[in-house]
Design a protein around this motif. Structure first.
Motif, mmCIF file in Angstrom:
data_model
loop_
_atom_site.group_PDB
_atom_site.id
_atom_site.type_symbol
_atom_site.label_atom_id
_atom_site.label_comp_id
_atom_site.label_asym_id
_atom_site.label_seq_id
_atom_site.Cartn_x
_atom_site.Cartn_y
_atom_site.Cartn_z
ATOM 1 N N TRP A 103 0.837 -1.211 0.000
ATOM 2 C CA TRP A 103 0.000 0.000 0.000
ATOM 3 C C TRP A 103 0.866 1.253 0.000
ATOM 4 O O TRP A 103 0.646 2.182 -0.789
ATOM 5 N N ALA A 104 1.891 1.275 0.855
ATOM 6 C CA ALA A 104 2.756 2.451 0.931
ATOM 7 C C ALA A 104 3.563 2.617 -0.355
ATOM 8 O O ALA A 104 3.819 3.750 -0.794
ATOM 9 N N SER A 105 3.955 1.506 -0.961
ATOM 10 C CA SER A 105 4.720 1.591 -2.204
ATOM 11 C C SER A 105 3.900 2.239 -3.310
ATOM 12 O O SER A 105 4.399 3.100 -4.045
ATOM 13 N N ARG A 106 2.628 1.855 -3.409
ATOM 14 C CA ARG A 106 1.781 2.466 -4.438
ATOM 15 C C ARG A 106 1.524 3.940 -4.140
ATOM 16 O O ARG A 106 1.451 4.765 -5.050
ATOM 17 N N ARG A 107 1.400 4.257 -2.857
ATOM 18 C CA ARG A 107 1.086 5.641 -2.490
ATOM 19 C C ARG A 107 2.278 6.581 -2.630
ATOM 20 O O ARG A 107 2.102 7.799 -2.642
ATOM 21 N N THR A 108 3.496 6.028 -2.681
ATOM 22 C CA THR A 108 4.686 6.894 -2.719
ATOM 23 C C THR A 108 5.458 6.744 -4.021
ATOM 24 O O THR A 108 6.656 7.018 -4.070
ATOM 25 N N GLU A 109 4.780 6.332 -5.088
ATOM 26 C CA GLU A 109 5.466 6.147 -6.370
ATOM 27 C C GLU A 109 6.087 7.438 -6.878
ATOM 28 O O GLU A 109 7.104 7.410 -7.581
ATOM 29 N N ASP A 110 5.499 8.571 -6.542
ATOM 30 C CA ASP A 110 6.017 9.849 -7.033
ATOM 31 C C ASP A 110 6.935 10.529 -6.022
ATOM 32 O O ASP A 110 7.311 11.681 -6.208
ATOM 33 N N ARG A 111 7.286 9.850 -4.939
ATOM 34 C CA ARG A 111 8.157 10.440 -3.912
ATOM 35 C C ARG A 111 9.564 9.862 -4.081
ATOM 36 O O ARG A 111 9.804 8.691 -3.760
ATOM 37 N N ARG A 112 10.481 10.661 -4.556
ATOM 38 C CA ARG A 112 11.817 10.174 -4.847
ATOM 39 C C ARG A 112 12.593 9.798 -3.595
ATOM 40 O O ARG A 112 13.502 8.965 -3.647
ATOM 41 N N ARG A 113 12.251 10.417 -2.471
ATOM 42 C CA ARG A 113 13.003 10.135 -1.251
ATOM 43 C C ARG A 113 12.541 8.863 -0.557
ATOM 44 O O ARG A 113 13.224 8.357 0.325
ATOM 45 N N ALA A 114 11.398 8.343 -0.955
ATOM 46 C CA ALA A 114 10.867 7.167 -0.275
ATOM 47 C C ALA A 114 11.800 5.957 -0.363
ATOM 48 O O ALA A 114 12.050 5.287 0.643
ATOM 49 N N PRO A 115 12.372 5.623 -1.544
ATOM 50 C CA PRO A 115 13.291 4.474 -1.590
ATOM 51 C C PRO A 115 14.526 4.659 -0.715
ATOM 52 O O PRO A 115 14.999 3.701 -0.103
ATOM 53 N N VAL A 116 15.040 5.887 -0.660
ATOM 54 C CA VAL A 116 16.212 6.142 0.180
ATOM 55 C C VAL A 116 15.864 5.936 1.650
ATOM 56 O O VAL A 116 16.612 5.297 2.412
ATOM 57 N N LEU A 117 14.719 6.463 2.058
ATOM 58 C CA LEU A 117 14.284 6.311 3.447
ATOM 59 C C LEU A 117 14.025 4.845 3.779
ATOM 60 O O LEU A 117 14.369 4.377 4.871
ATOM 61 N N LEU A 118 13.450 4.105 2.842
ATOM 62 C CA LEU A 118 13.227 2.680 3.060
ATOM 63 C C LEU A 118 14.550 1.939 3.214
ATOM 64 O O LEU A 118 14.702 1.078 4.094
ATOM 65 N N GLY A 119 15.523 2.267 2.362
ATOM 66 C CA GLY A 119 16.831 1.621 2.455
ATOM 67 C C GLY A 119 17.493 1.868 3.800
ATOM 68 O O GLY A 119 18.068 0.945 4.398
ATOM 69 N N LEU A 120 17.409 3.088 4.311
ATOM 70 C CA LEU A 120 17.984 3.391 5.629
ATOM 71 C C LEU A 120 17.251 2.648 6.734
ATOM 72 O O LEU A 120 17.870 2.130 7.672
ATOM 73 N N THR A 121 15.927 2.590 6.623
ATOM 74 C CA THR A 121 15.138 1.874 7.631
ATOM 75 C C THR A 121 15.540 0.409 7.701
ATOM 76 O O THR A 121 15.778 -0.141 8.791
ATOM 77 N N LEU A 122 15.631 -0.230 6.544
ATOM 78 C CA LEU A 122 15.987 -1.642 6.522
ATOM 79 C C LEU A 122 17.430 -1.872 6.980
ATOM 80 O O LEU A 122 17.736 -2.897 7.596
ATOM 81 N N PHE A 123 18.315 -0.922 6.690
ATOM 82 C CA PHE A 123 19.685 -1.055 7.183
ATOM 83 C C PHE A 123 19.712 -1.075 8.708
ATOM 84 O O PHE A 123 20.362 -1.926 9.321
ATOM 85 N N PHE A 124 19.010 -0.131 9.328
ATOM 86 C CA PHE A 124 19.018 -0.056 10.791
ATOM 87 C C PHE A 124 18.301 -1.248 11.430
ATOM 88 O O PHE A 124 18.553 -1.565 12.591
ATOM 89 N N LEU A 180 7.838 7.106 6.653
ATOM 90 C CA LEU A 180 7.342 6.552 5.395
ATOM 91 C C LEU A 180 5.824 6.410 5.403
ATOM 92 O O LEU A 180 5.152 6.716 4.413
ATOM 93 N N LEU A 181 5.273 5.946 6.517
ATOM 94 C CA LEU A 181 3.819 5.787 6.604
ATOM 95 C C LEU A 181 3.117 7.134 6.541
ATOM 96 O O LEU A 181 2.065 7.269 5.900
ATOM 97 N N VAL A 182 3.678 8.130 7.211
ATOM 98 C CA VAL A 182 3.082 9.471 7.157
ATOM 99 C C VAL A 182 3.147 10.012 5.724
ATOM 100 O O VAL A 182 2.186 10.624 5.228
ATOM 101 N N THR A 183 4.254 9.755 5.054
ATOM 102 C CA THR A 183 4.377 10.184 3.661
ATOM 103 C C THR A 183 3.328 9.508 2.789
ATOM 104 O O THR A 183 2.722 10.136 1.908
#
Length: 362
Positions: free
Chosen positions: A272-293, A343-346
């Motif tokens: 759901w969040a992936s579909r909602r943030t398709e136009d947000r360029r920072r979302a993949p970067v934020l996801l990558g940092l989240t998964l790293f931590f 990410l969820l708020v975005t």
């Protein structure tokens, strides 16, 4: 519109539930018609290949981002780590079905059963809870220590004591006698392990003079005994004994069930969040940092505990949360949690445009 009484149409409709609601609303009837038109006469249920293709296509459609070749990998990593966190939480709750940690009377009886000719000191300590931090039950005052620096002190409680006075028999004889007596009393006794302790860093030190620590582990029912033979010249006592509870039977099924449910829900939220943030360029970067931590502590802790488990017997494995690096590295978890909330708020904020969903059935 296909007749609702057609069993093949009903089964196709169930499979189409794999697709997002918006896609089914826009393209569902068209896709159903195509499937029915291509079905052989007399067919009453989808083939295995059709079933697999529809489920795969529906799940991929839920993830959105049709141009991305890695979104499926990110979804799996997110679902897996969230499932592990959920399983760890459920296992901690299931630990509450355990009996309390051994009291002084139970510890004294176990010590006398294994080491009858040895004198137990008066400084027997008992646990005030199943899990303690710095020997005390978890409380509001200790949350700061738990989450911000000293999470490694959150451990299973134990009853512990040591022998005092001179050793009445040689260590080898004491160890052999204890193993036999424990077996006779119904304990499952594991092979002892020995380790040379490097107390001298000078290369000129004689390796033969270094103290050797020998550990004997046994289990009976839900109780685990751990006896450690040390050099009294180094440690003050030649024998220390710990008694604690093993993981109760409810821990494993609770962890498995909660892990599967938590992982599935996390996958749906990710989609759901992936579909909602398709136009947000920072979302993949934020996801990558989240998964790293979230994943970094898991990899570090698993590598450390795996070697530890191979080095000595463990009738009861370390709790699942320790394999995830928690709460020792809870600061990493909290930073990752903050990233996930952002990410969820975005995803909850309105999108700039509402592009139609597209998917190929392969």
């Amino acid at each position: 519109m296909p007749p609702t009484g057609d069993p093949l149409a009903r089964r196709y409709r169930r499979l189409l539930l794999a697709y997002p609601r918006a896609y089914r609303r826009e393209r569902g009837e068209e896709l159903l018609g195509l499937l029915l038109d291509g079905a052989p006469a007399g067919q009453t249920r989808p083939s295995l290949r059709e079933t697999a293709d529809l489920i795969r296509g529906g799940l991929r459609c839920r993830l959105g981002r049709p141009a991305s070749s890695t979104v499926g990998v990110w979804a799996v990593l997110t679902a897996l780590i969230c499932g592990l966190f959920t399983a760890a939480l459920a296992s901690r709750v299931a630990w509450e079905t355990s009996r309390p940690q051994p009291d002084r009377a139970e510890f004294t009886a176990a010590f006398a059963e294994a080491f009858p000719r040895h004198r137990l000191g008066d400084d027997v300590s008992t646990a005030r809870a199943l899990f303690v931090i710095y020997g005390q039950p978890l409380s509001r005052e200790s949350l700061h220590s738990l989450l911000l620096g000293d999470g490694g002190e959150y451990q299973e409680g134990v009853a512990a004591g040591s022998a005092v006075g001179p050793m009445p028999t040689a260590e080898a004889e004491t160890l052999a006698t204890a193993r036999q007596r424990l077996r006779n009393a119904g304990w499952q006794v594991y092979e002892p392990t020995s380790e040379v302790l490097q107390t001298c860093a000078d290369p000129r030190c004689d390796p033969a003079s270094q103290p050797v620590e020998t550990v004997l582990v046994a289990r009976r029912g839900d109780t685990v005994l751990r006896a450690t033979f040390d050099d009294p010249r180094t440690f003050g006592s030649y024998l220390g004994v710990e008694l604690q509870r093993a993981a109760p039977p409810a821990v494993l099924p609770a962890a498995v069930l909660a892990g599967l449910v938590g992982g599935a829900l996390a996958w749906l939220v990710f989609a759901w969040a992936s579909r909602r943030t398709e136009d947000r360029r920072r979302a993949p970067v934020l996801l990558g940092l989240t998964l790293f931590f979230w994943w970094a502590p898991v990899l570090l802790a698993t590598a450390s505990l795996a070697g530890h488990h191979l080095d000595e017997p463990h009738p009861s494995w370390h709790p699942l949360w320790e394999w995830l690096g928690q709460p020792t590295l809870s600061l990493f978890f909290l930073v990752g949690l903050a990233g996930a909330l952002i990410l969820l708020v975005t995803a909850l904020t309105p999108r700039r445009d509402a592009r139609p969903l597209t998917v190929s059935l392969g």
